[in-house]
Write a protein that holds these residues in place. Structure first.
Motif, short mmCIF file in Angstrom:
data_model
loop_
_atom_site.label_atom_id
_atom_site.label_comp_id
_atom_site.label_asym_id
_atom_site.label_seq_id
_atom_site.Cartn_x
_atom_site.Cartn_y
_atom_site.Cartn_z
N MET A 84 -2.77 -7.68 0.42
CA MET A 84 -1.07 -6.99 0.46
C MET A 84 -0.57 -6.50 -1.12
O MET A 84 -0.57 -4.60 -0.14
N ASN A 85 -0.96 -6.37 -1.91
CA ASN A 85 -0.41 -6.39 -3.41
C ASN A 85 -1.05 -5.26 -3.69
O ASN A 85 -0.93 -3.91 -4.14
N LEU A 86 -2.33 -5.30 -3.78
CA LEU A 86 -3.96 -4.01 -3.80
C LEU A 86 -3.04 -2.96 -3.20
O LEU A 86 -3.05 -1.92 -3.24
N LEU A 87 -2.89 -3.01 -1.74
CA LEU A 87 -2.66 -2.63 -0.42
C LEU A 87 -1.69 -1.09 -0.94
O LEU A 87 -1.38 -0.44 -0.68
N TRP A 88 -0.34 -2.12 -1.49
CA TRP A 88 0.63 -1.72 -1.60
C TRP A 88 0.65 -0.56 -2.93
O TRP A 88 0.75 0.54 -2.83
N ASN A 117 3.58 -15.92 2.07
CA ASN A 117 2.68 -15.58 3.60
C ASN A 117 2.98 -14.27 3.90
O ASN A 117 3.66 -13.25 3.61
N PRO A 118 1.23 -14.14 3.71
CA PRO A 118 1.11 -12.43 3.98
C PRO A 118 1.53 -11.71 5.08
O PRO A 118 2.42 -10.35 5.02
N TYR A 119 1.37 -12.09 6.13
CA TYR A 119 2.30 -11.69 7.73
C TYR A 119 3.73 -11.36 7.74
O TYR A 119 4.53 -10.62 7.49
N TYR A 120 4.30 -12.42 6.99
CA TYR A 120 5.92 -12.39 6.63
C TYR A 120 6.03 -11.52 5.73
O TYR A 120 7.41 -10.36 5.64
#
Lengths: 476, 401
Positions: A84-88, A117-120
């Motif tokens: 998620m971090n990399l995607l952003w 919690n990657p989804y939240y």
């Protein structure tokens, strides 16, 4: 300030730095500002689909009877937070609307959560990006209903019989009014109003009627059978909320240094009048005459993410190890989805100490010259990577030093641009492009004395790297 | 060659070198910095990251509740090293036990704070900033000590060193920061490359405030890197420090102290003590690493006659729950213990009683001593500072130093 300098300042503050194309063809400020705002609401950055979450949520994990399988799942989950971090970060690098991501980064620090919690996290980021340039009230409502924030500030534990004041306190202290504009009684009463605000296993907001205290509350001089929405509305009615938010925005986009009270007061009044139109507030700042005065130059220290994204937007690069993107955030103190506390990243001079400054100044050599740069993460930083209650196994070792990875940089467009210049013009011209303010002649000749003059390409590259190593490059 | 002799030569060679460079090129700002306090006292803070389990550190081995709460991970009486008839210490802390017998250890039990937070990050922030659970403070207690102690000197150069690559909140002040150095040679090499060295001589008279601030930081970094590097060459330890991470870092601290570095505060982290699973293996191994590193450090200090001037302090962001969990580990809890090791303690031994195991708050120990009282004592009685300014509140002192 000439038009080119105005454009450079605008793109530095409203984004992650000006591209060579925009630098060469500066536009009148009004037009350049117009182009900053996307015409449509941004799509979600999706790392985990709802279906995937349903299959892998903690509830589903509990039902799994195979320990190894569960462990594998957890591991995959940890990886998702990093993804998620990399995607952003990649979105910040690739976007045509850097203002959107830069503003979202601001709000992500304002509405700080640290829940692993990657989804939240994904859902909260989505709510923030959709409203980042929209209406502050809408964003406040969306964030207050998000599973990430309700979890982080313990509102699930806020029940009629046993109120938990954490959420109510931070809504006022950090999100709207700021310290000193409410009483402890206001917190207690607001906490009662937020009882029952919770979320289900899929991270969707639910109102638990049975846990809600429907009685009368007295809040900021009003009384009624308030619920959470009423409290948020009352907070938005306070002019202080507009003042508090405007001051923070001013600090983020304009200056780490002294706040100009008069400007902020005027901006805040207009912001309140507009019913919290964020785009309008930013437009007022970026079109203000005072924004393009010399005292605004170099009045900000780049945040670590800003620095990292700025490099990648300027010279397209592929890191040999994508963990570099995460590790640089960690050692420099801005690890996305892991702010240091409820108040987000303090920013400004707080980014800088001896070690972080030396690391910042050594990044260009590490990225572009494969110069080795070993750094170790603290235990606590290493742990951050683990899920919240992920057991640490007995054989886990202390974090090993990591190496800031070499980047495979594509210099072609950059070199082609500067090769048009005469050799003797290069130092001055490159410095003017890379650095926020002017350098003295002596500074420039000092840099030139260190430059590699083997070929014109090497000369351009080494000048660029040397300018990037100057303390001034950390400023914007 | 004696240490004082070697140091003399070292200093004179530096002095003569600096005579040859023009005034504005001098990066050696430490020369102007006065020694912070004349008592020559040094504080070494050892952070046990991850939440160390205090109950398996100082063990109430006569207490039935202890063994009932921890049927599988309770440390048996015959395994613990005995401190008193009722209380033992973890068997991996052999040196600490020996120092305890010599009267060089004071253990403060049940240290915590009101409204304990069980998040690693938040609780660590509370401990490092030296604040109450309700306050968000973005500077550290040792950083603010430097701010106050160093009123008219250039803050802070090598006055406080964290042996690591990044600086902890505890070491960040409001006006200046301590310095983080993991590997002295590498740091020196990095910070003093010819280009950076040249930059450190930059005249920032015409710079904007922030640019001047950055250049000042560069200058201080280069001068501190030089200073620490020079100091590290004065004395090389004959003690055998273990090859672990904490061993290497303790060695750095030991050699700087013995060399007579002006550094007053050292900070080092060790961990992770987050023992949710199979606690015994992990805690024992970490303690063994810590214990052998401390043995070498104390050896250096005794040998050089500095043990009376140095206070070693351990802390962790929280203790752990009284009952073990289902994975032979323990989950996040509240109060824990702090160790103080020095040749100059006023009251060695077990400073106070262990927290009650029957009077719990939701399965957690109830703290008896606020950690800020301990800080206040260290600041006032050891570092001769004014704790009220630094902690923004008056705390009652303890009497171990």
């Amino acid at each position: 300030m000439d038009l080119q300098q105005q454009n450079k300042l605008l793109y530095a503050r409203a984004g992650f730095g000006i591209s060579l194309g925009d630098y060469t063809n500066p536009q009148p400020v009004d037009q350049a500002v117009d182009r900053l705002f996307p015409k449509a609401v941004p799509g979600a950055l999706e790392m985990i689909t709802d279906q995937e979450w349903a299959n892998n949520s903690p509830n589903a994990l509990k039902e799994m009877d195979d320990d190894t399988e569960r462990k594998e799942m957890r591991k995959a989950f940890n990886q998702r937070t990093k993804d998620m971090n990399l995607l952003w970060v990649q979105a910040m690098v690739d976007t045509s609307f850097p203002l959107l991501e830069k503003t979202a980064l601001f709000w992500r620090g304002h509405f700080a959560t640290r829940i692993n919690n990657p989804y939240y996290d994904q859902k909260l980021l989505d709510a923030i990006r959709k409203n980042a340039l929209g209406n502050f009230g809408d964003m406040l409502r969306a964030v207050s209903r998000s599973s990430a924030m309700l979890e982080f500030l313990n509102n699930r534990q806020n029940k009629k019989q046993h109120p938990n004041e954490n959420f109510a306190r931070e809504v006022m202290e950090l999100f709207t009014l700021g310290r000193g504009h409410y009483t402890e009684d206001d917190i207690k009463e607001a906490a009662r109003a937020f009882t029952g605000w919770s979320f289900d296993g899929n991270g969707n907001f639910i109102f638990r009627q049975k846990q809600h205290d429907a009685g009368e509350k007295k809040f900021l001089g009003k009384s009624g059978n308030f619920d959470g929405d009423d409290i948020l509305n009352i907070l938005l009615e306070q002019k202080q909320t507009a003042g508090f938010i405007t001051q923070k925005i001013y600090r983020y986009f304009v200056s780490d240094e002294k706040i100009d009270e008069k400007r902020v007061k005027k901006l805040a009044a207009d912001f309140y009048e507009s019913k919290y139109d964020i785009a309008g507030l930013l437009r007022s700042i970026f079109t203000a005459e005072w924004f393009y005065k010399d005292d605004i130059l170099s009045a900000k220290i780049k945040s670590p993410v800003e620095l990292l994204v700025g490099y990648q937007r300027m010279i397209p690069m592929q890191f040999a190890d994508h963990k570099t993107v995460l590790n640089v955030q960690r050692v420099l103190g801005q690890y996305l989805f892991n702010p240091p506390g409820v108040a987000g990243w303090p920013g400004g001079a707080n980014w800088i100490d001896s070690s972080s400054l030396v690391t910042r100044m050594r990044l260009p050599e590490a990225f572009f010259k494969s110069k080795e740069l070993d750094l170790s993460l603290k235990e606590s930083d290493a742990e951050m990577a683990e899920a919240h209650h992920e057991p640490v196994t007995a054989d886990s070792q202390p974090a090993k030093p990591f190496r800031v990875g070499r980047a495979d940089a594509d210099w072609s467009a950059y070199l082609a641009h500067w090769k048009e210049y005469k050799e003797e013009e290069l130092p001055q011209a490159i410095a003017a492009y890379l650095l926020p303010g002017p350098l003295s002649r002596q500074q420039i000749s000092q840099v030139v004395s260190f430059a590699d003059k083997d070929s014109i390409e090497e000369y351009i590259k080494s000048l660029t790297i040397l300018f990037m190593e100057l303390p001034e490059f950390q400023l914007t | 060659m004696s240490i004082s002799r070697r140091k003399f030569i070292q200093l004179s060679s530096l002095a003569s070198a600096s005579l040859m460079v023009p005034e504005f090129l001098k990066g050696f700002e430490y020369r102007q910095a006065p020694i912070l306090n004349k008592s020559n006292k040094v504080l070494v803070v050892v952070q046990l990251s991850g939440g160390n389990d205090g109950l398996n550190t100082i063990i109430p081995y006569r207490n039935d509740i202890y063994y009932k709460s921890r049927p599988l991970i309770g440390i048996k009486r015959e395994n613990a090293l005995s401190l008193t008839d009722d209380i033992g210490i973890n068997p991996s802390l052999k040196t600490v036990k020996q120092l305890y017998d010599e009267g060089h250890v004071s253990v403060i039990n049940g240290v915590g704070y009101p409204h304990p937070d069980r998040s690693h990050f938040r609780s660590m922030d509370i401990w490092q900033s030296g604040s109450t659970a309700g306050d968000i403070v973005t500077s550290g207690w040792l950083g603010r000590y430097l701010d106050h102690a160093c009123d008219d000197c250039n803050p802070h150069n090598a006055m406080a060193i964290e042996v690591d690559d990044t600086l902890s909140l505890a070491m960040k002040g409001e006006q200046g920061n301590a310095i983080a150095v993991r590997d002295i040679n590498r740091f020196h090499q990095a910070a003093t490359n010819p280009y950076f060295k040249k930059l450190s001589a930059h005249d920032d008279e015409h710079d904007t405030n922030l640019a001047a601030y950055l250049y000042k930081t560069v200058r201080q970094t280069v001068s501190a890197a030089d200073y620490i590097y020079d100091q590290s060459k004065i004395y090389s330890s004959t003690q055998s420090y273990p090859d672990s991470q904490i061993g290497k870092r303790m060695k750095t601290i030991g050699s700087l102290i013995v060399s007579g570095s002006e550094t007053q505060v050292y900070y080092v982290s060790h961990g992770s003590f987050d023992t949710h699973v199979n606690q015994a293996d992990r805690q024992n191994r970490l303690f063994e690493q810590l214990d052998t590193a401390l043995a070498a450090l104390v050896g250096d200090l005794k040998q050089s006659g500095r043990f009376n001037d140095v206070l070693i302090m351990t802390f962790s962001e929280f203790g752990r729950r009284v009952s073990q969990n289902a994975s032979n580990g323990t989950d996040h809890g509240t109060a824990g213990n702090m160790f103080f090791i020095s040749g100059g303690l006023r009251k060695p031994g077990l400073y106070n009683d262990l927290p009650s195991l029957s009077d719990l708050d939701n399965g957690d120990l109830v703290y008896g001593t606020d950690f800020k009282q301990v800080y206040a004592t260290v600041l006032d009685n050891w570092l001769q500072a004014n704790s009220q300014d630094i902690l923004r509140m008056k705390y009652e002192h303890l009497s171990f130093i």
